[in-house]
Every structure is written in C-alpha cells, then in structure tokens.
Design a protein around this motif. Structure first.
Motif, short mmCIF file in Angstrom:
data_model
loop_
_atom_site.label_atom_id
_atom_site.label_comp_id
_atom_site.label_asym_id
_atom_site.label_seq_id
_atom_site.Cartn_x
_atom_site.Cartn_y
_atom_site.Cartn_z
N ILE A 40 5.04 67.28 -36.87
CA ILE A 40 6.51 67.32 -36.79
C ILE A 40 6.91 67.03 -35.35
O ILE A 40 6.33 67.57 -34.40
N LEU A 41 7.93 66.17 -35.21
CA LEU A 41 8.50 65.91 -33.89
C LEU A 41 9.80 66.71 -33.77
O LEU A 41 10.70 66.59 -34.62
N HIS A 42 9.88 67.52 -32.73
CA HIS A 42 11.12 68.28 -32.47
C HIS A 42 11.81 67.64 -31.29
O HIS A 42 11.21 67.46 -30.22
N VAL A 43 13.09 67.33 -31.46
CA VAL A 43 13.90 66.76 -30.37
C VAL A 43 15.05 67.73 -30.10
O VAL A 43 15.74 68.17 -31.02
N VAL A 44 15.20 68.03 -28.81
CA VAL A 44 16.22 69.03 -28.44
C VAL A 44 17.22 68.40 -27.47
O VAL A 44 16.83 67.87 -26.43
N PHE A 45 18.49 68.47 -27.81
CA PHE A 45 19.52 67.96 -26.91
C PHE A 45 20.02 69.04 -25.94
O PHE A 45 20.45 68.76 -24.84
N ASN A 46 20.00 70.26 -26.42
CA ASN A 46 20.49 71.36 -25.59
C ASN A 46 19.48 72.50 -25.61
O ASN A 46 19.53 73.36 -26.47
N PRO A 47 18.55 72.50 -24.64
CA PRO A 47 17.46 73.49 -24.67
C PRO A 47 17.95 74.93 -24.52
O PRO A 47 17.23 75.87 -24.87
N GLU A 48 19.18 75.11 -23.99
CA GLU A 48 19.66 76.48 -23.75
C GLU A 48 20.32 77.08 -25.00
O GLU A 48 20.68 78.24 -25.01
N GLN A 49 20.48 76.28 -26.00
CA GLN A 49 21.20 76.77 -27.19
C GLN A 49 20.26 76.79 -28.39
O GLN A 49 19.76 75.74 -28.81
N ASP A 50 20.00 78.01 -28.92
CA ASP A 50 19.16 78.10 -30.12
C ASP A 50 19.95 77.65 -31.34
O ASP A 50 21.13 77.95 -31.47
N ALA A 51 19.25 76.95 -32.23
CA ALA A 51 19.92 76.53 -33.47
C ALA A 51 20.08 77.72 -34.39
O ALA A 51 19.27 78.65 -34.39
N ASP A 52 21.14 77.72 -35.16
CA ASP A 52 21.32 78.78 -36.16
C ASP A 52 21.41 78.22 -37.57
O ASP A 52 21.64 78.95 -38.53
N ASP A 53 21.23 76.91 -37.71
CA ASP A 53 21.35 76.33 -39.05
C ASP A 53 20.63 74.97 -39.07
O ASP A 53 20.40 74.36 -38.02
N SER A 54 20.30 74.51 -40.26
CA SER A 54 19.68 73.19 -40.41
C SER A 54 20.28 72.47 -41.60
O SER A 54 20.73 73.10 -42.56
N VAL A 55 20.30 71.13 -41.50
CA VAL A 55 20.79 70.32 -42.63
C VAL A 55 19.77 69.23 -42.89
O VAL A 55 19.25 68.60 -41.96
N LYS B 40 22.22 88.10 -44.63
CA LYS B 40 21.16 87.90 -45.62
C LYS B 40 20.91 86.41 -45.90
O LYS B 40 19.75 85.99 -46.02
N PHE B 41 22.00 85.62 -45.95
CA PHE B 41 21.82 84.24 -46.40
C PHE B 41 22.07 83.17 -45.33
O PHE B 41 21.45 82.12 -45.37
N LEU B 42 22.98 83.43 -44.41
CA LEU B 42 23.48 82.31 -43.62
C LEU B 42 22.96 82.21 -42.19
O LEU B 42 23.15 81.19 -41.55
N VAL B 43 22.32 83.24 -41.70
CA VAL B 43 21.89 83.18 -40.30
C VAL B 43 20.55 82.45 -40.16
O VAL B 43 19.95 82.06 -41.17
N ARG B 44 20.13 82.31 -38.93
CA ARG B 44 18.93 81.52 -38.63
C ARG B 44 17.68 82.04 -39.35
O ARG B 44 16.82 81.28 -39.78
N LYS B 45 17.63 83.41 -39.45
CA LYS B 45 16.47 84.00 -40.13
C LYS B 45 16.80 84.33 -41.58
O LYS B 45 16.07 85.10 -42.22
N GLY B 46 17.89 83.82 -42.07
CA GLY B 46 18.31 84.14 -43.43
C GLY B 46 17.49 83.44 -44.49
O GLY B 46 16.62 82.60 -44.20
N LYS B 47 17.81 83.75 -45.76
CA LYS B 47 16.99 83.26 -46.86
C LYS B 47 17.09 81.74 -47.05
O LYS B 47 16.12 81.10 -47.45
N ILE B 48 18.26 81.18 -46.78
CA ILE B 48 18.41 79.73 -46.95
C ILE B 48 17.61 78.99 -45.88
O ILE B 48 16.87 78.03 -46.16
#
Lengths: 93, 353
Positions: A40-55, B40-48
C-alpha cells in the motif's frame, strides 16, 4: 533526492492529476510511505492532521490499485493506493 | 453479481449488512445517545472505519463493489446523524420556556428633576398663567447692565470685589462680572422693547460669599418686571398675593416691610406666613411666624430713564426672589450645598415627588 524517489514522486503527481477528487493537490507538497508488506502506498498532504474518515473512490485514474481518500473534518488530508507497485523502491537503482 | 464474487465477499458483506441493521436499530433519544452513536460508528476508530480497513484484505477485483457499499453505508450513517442532530436541536429550541407576558415590566431609572428646577418650574407656571413671558440674559454681564443702569452709585458696596466676581476689572470698555442678580435682564429687556413689558427672568446668579450650609456662591433667582402706563404698587400686591396663594396655599398671609434697593423706589421685602407652622412659630421661621420670600418695589425713575422710558408716562414694579430658600424649606433640606453637589444619592430621592 535519490533517483527512484524522483520518479516515484513524478508518478504520484501523475496519479493525483488523474483523479478529480485529488487534482486540487497537484501543486501541493506531500509525503509518502510505501508499505511493502501490505503493498500500500500512503500519501499525506498534511502530516500534522490525522484523518478521521475514509472514502473509497470508484474512479482511480492512473493508479494501479484501488484508492482510499482520507479526510479530516471533511477536508482531504491524504490518500492510499491498495495493492500498488507505485512507491516500491527500484532494486536496480 | 457473479456467484464467485459473492462467495468471496460474503464475510464482509455480512458484516456490512449486520452493521446496517445495527445502525438502523440504534436508538437515539438525546444528545448523549447521539454522541454514543457518533463514537460507535462515525469516528476514526468506529465500526465503519474498521470495515474500510478490511478493504485491503479482499481481492482487488471485489473492492469496487464493497467500497461502494461501504461508501453508501457511511453516507447513510452520517445522514442519520445529521438528521437526528437537527431534530434534537429544534426540540431543544422549542423547549426554551416562552416569556411570561404577565410579568410586570422592568422599572428603569428615568432620572429625577432637580428640586430647584421643580420649584422654579412651579413658579414660572404660575406667572405664565398670569400673562408673564420668560426673558433670559447672559450670566457673564457688563458692569453697566449689572450696576450702573440699575442706579447703583459708583461707591455702592455691591461693586466691591468682596461681593462680586469680577472677570475683568479696570478695562477701558468697562468691567465684566458674573451677574450678581437677574436684574440686568430687566435692563436688556427695557432697552430692546417698548412698554407694556411683562416678563419673568429666571436664572443663576453669583455672589462672592463664604460657602456654608446657609449660603452658596451661586444660586437661582426669579426676577419679575411689569412696566406700563398707570402701574401701581397695588397691582404688584395683587400679583404677589395671587402668586403666594397658588404657590404656598390659599390661607397664606403676606407682609410688606419697607426696604431699600437702588433700582426700586419705594422698595419692600415680602414675608409670607410660615407655611410649616402656619404663623405660630417654629424652628424654620425662627419662631417669628414669617418667612422672607422676595425683595421688590416700584421701578426707580432713574432706571426707566436709563432705558429710554419716560417715567412721567410709564411706571412699573419689579421683584426678585431666591429659589433655593423656598426649595430648602419645601423639602426640609438643611444644607444649601446639597443642591449643588449633584450627589445622586440625594437627587434620586426626588424621582417620585
């Protein structure tokens, strides 16, 4: 900069340009990390900001694998390419 | 969907189905449960996010389908979160108790009229009803108007610096003073108008006196002047009787004592029966039963002449009364300085009077 890093960066830029969700970062600086075990290749634009979601991107342009875009508070902070050879160091160099 | 593909993704699909059901069944009743839902569902460590992590473990050719389902799951979960949050916020806004329209209004401090102004306003109102009009003049006055034209001789003690505040003394164009009485307004009026003249002139006057509980260097006077053909002292007495009865009560009695002022001849001082004890004698009237309220007299012929009015044709009466004395007596204030210190603790007591 080692020669292979130069080529890797150029390839990553090419991928960024080819994916509409990422074109806004085509002139942006980035860091990258290649996970050889997971391929897997990980590319980071903002190293100081942790991601909280993925699409999961259905269109992944010039990437040779599926692309997951990572966001923080809805803003893109990086992306990953799964099962990719992009970023793998060239043993010949 | 291809059966092989379906088999390969059955495990993660089953997890997605299960999570879908779990999200739908999650009961959100308030902000706390909404936050629990998010954690539970929406955060970084959540189930999704956990399922997204597993994307890399499934075969690449199956990822687009699973990725799409995960995206849809996430969008649906987020959409429910936003919807419930909006509902809760709306409910919270509605829960704010409506204002009680039956409550009495807030009482605001509107300020209070100064007691001196109250008394002065009453006095002015009485004279206005009698047909007098108001005239005003400057507080910084020329010596001529303040003294000379009012028939003050050059050696009169009032011209002394011990009694008068001189702003300019010895200048060729004449001395300038802070007016010591409101009588200069008489002069200014008579010089600018022809009889009949019927004016009152309220205002501040200044005397170089030691400040004490009984006297102050500034105070208010109400001057009156009536000049016309055939005006007599009897007219003045009638006017002042009427004023005193309206101001101090209908059973008040007046006493005229002969006196002397340079600008009136004859001159008198007017006393009224003490309106606190009714003339029986008290501390306020110093047990005399009388209170002095003004100085008065018929306008001196020299003053009329100085103002280009022929004393053989016209005559008039004039008076001047202090406002502070009446104010002190009326409100039982024992120190005149309180009237000039602008102490809100004192002034606010007159708000409702």
């Amino acid at each position: 900069m080692p020669d292979d890093e130069f080529y890797i960066r150029e390839k990553i830029r090419s991928v960024i340009r080819s994916i509409p969700a990422l074109t806004q970062f085509q002139f942006h600086d980035f860091e990258f990390l290649y996970d050889s075990d997971e391929q897997i290749l990980h590319v980071v634009f903002n190293p100081e900001q942790d991601a909280d979601d993925s699409v999961f991107l259905e269109e992944f342009g010039e990437a040779d694998g599926n692309v997951l875009v990572h966001t923080a508070n809805g803003i893109v902070v990086g992306f990953s390419i799964l099962d990719t050879q992009i970023g793998r160091p060239n043993p010949k160099l | 969907m291809d059966e092989t593909l379906k088999a390969d993704t059955s495990e993660i699909q089953s997890k997605i189905d299960h999570l879908e059901a779990e999200i739908a069944a999650f009961e959100i009743q308030d902000k706390n449960t909404l936050e629990a839902y998010r954690l539970k569902f929406l955060v970084r460590k959540g189930k999704i996010a956990e399922l997204f992590e597993q994307l890399k473990t499934i075969p690449p050719e199956q990822r687009p389908y699973i990725g799409k389902r995960l995206n849809e799951l996430k969008t649906a979960a987020e959409s429910r979160f936003e919807q419930v949050r909006a509902t809760l916020e709306a409910r919270e806004a509605q829960a704010v108790p409506a204002p009680d329209l039956t409550l009495p209004g807030r009482r605001r401090f509107m300020g209070a009229e100064h007691p001196v102004q109250k008394v002065l306003s009453e006095m002015k109102e009485i004279f206005f009803r009698m047909g007098f009009t108001e005239a005003v003049g400057p507080e910084i006055e020329r010596d001529d108007y303040n003294f000379t034209l009012l028939n003050f001789p050059d050696d009169h003690p009032a011209r002394d610096m011990q009694d008068t505040f001189f702003l300019r003394k010895g200048a060729p164009e004449g001395d300038v003073v802070l007016r010591t009485h409101t009588s200069p307004v008489q002069i200014r009026t008579m010089l600018s108008q022809k009889p009949p003249i019927r004016i009152i002139a309220p205002g501040k006057v200044y005397r170089n006196e030691a400040i004490s509980a009984r006297s102050y260097c500034v105070f208010h006077q109400l001057e009156g002047l009536y000049v016309d053909k055939g005006v007599t002292f009897a007219d003045f007495k009638a006017t002042i009787y009427s004023f005193a009865q309206q101001m101090f009560g209908s059973d008040v009695k007046l006493r005229f004592r002969p006196s002397f002022f340079p600008f009136t001849e004859p001159s008198a001082e007017v006393d009224i029966t003490c309106y606190l004890c009714g003339g029986k004698g008290c501390r306020v009237c110093k047990h005399t039963g009388w209170l002095e309220i003004m100085g008065c007299g018929m306008v001196h012929p020299n003053v009329l002449r100085n103002c280009n009015i022929d004393p053989d044709i016209y005559s008039g009466y004039a008076w001047g009364m202090g406002i502070e004395r009446t104010t002190l007596l009326r409100y039982k204030i024992d120190d005149i300085r309180l009237l000039f210190e602008n102490d809100v603790r004192m002034l606010s007591q007159f708000e409702s009077i």
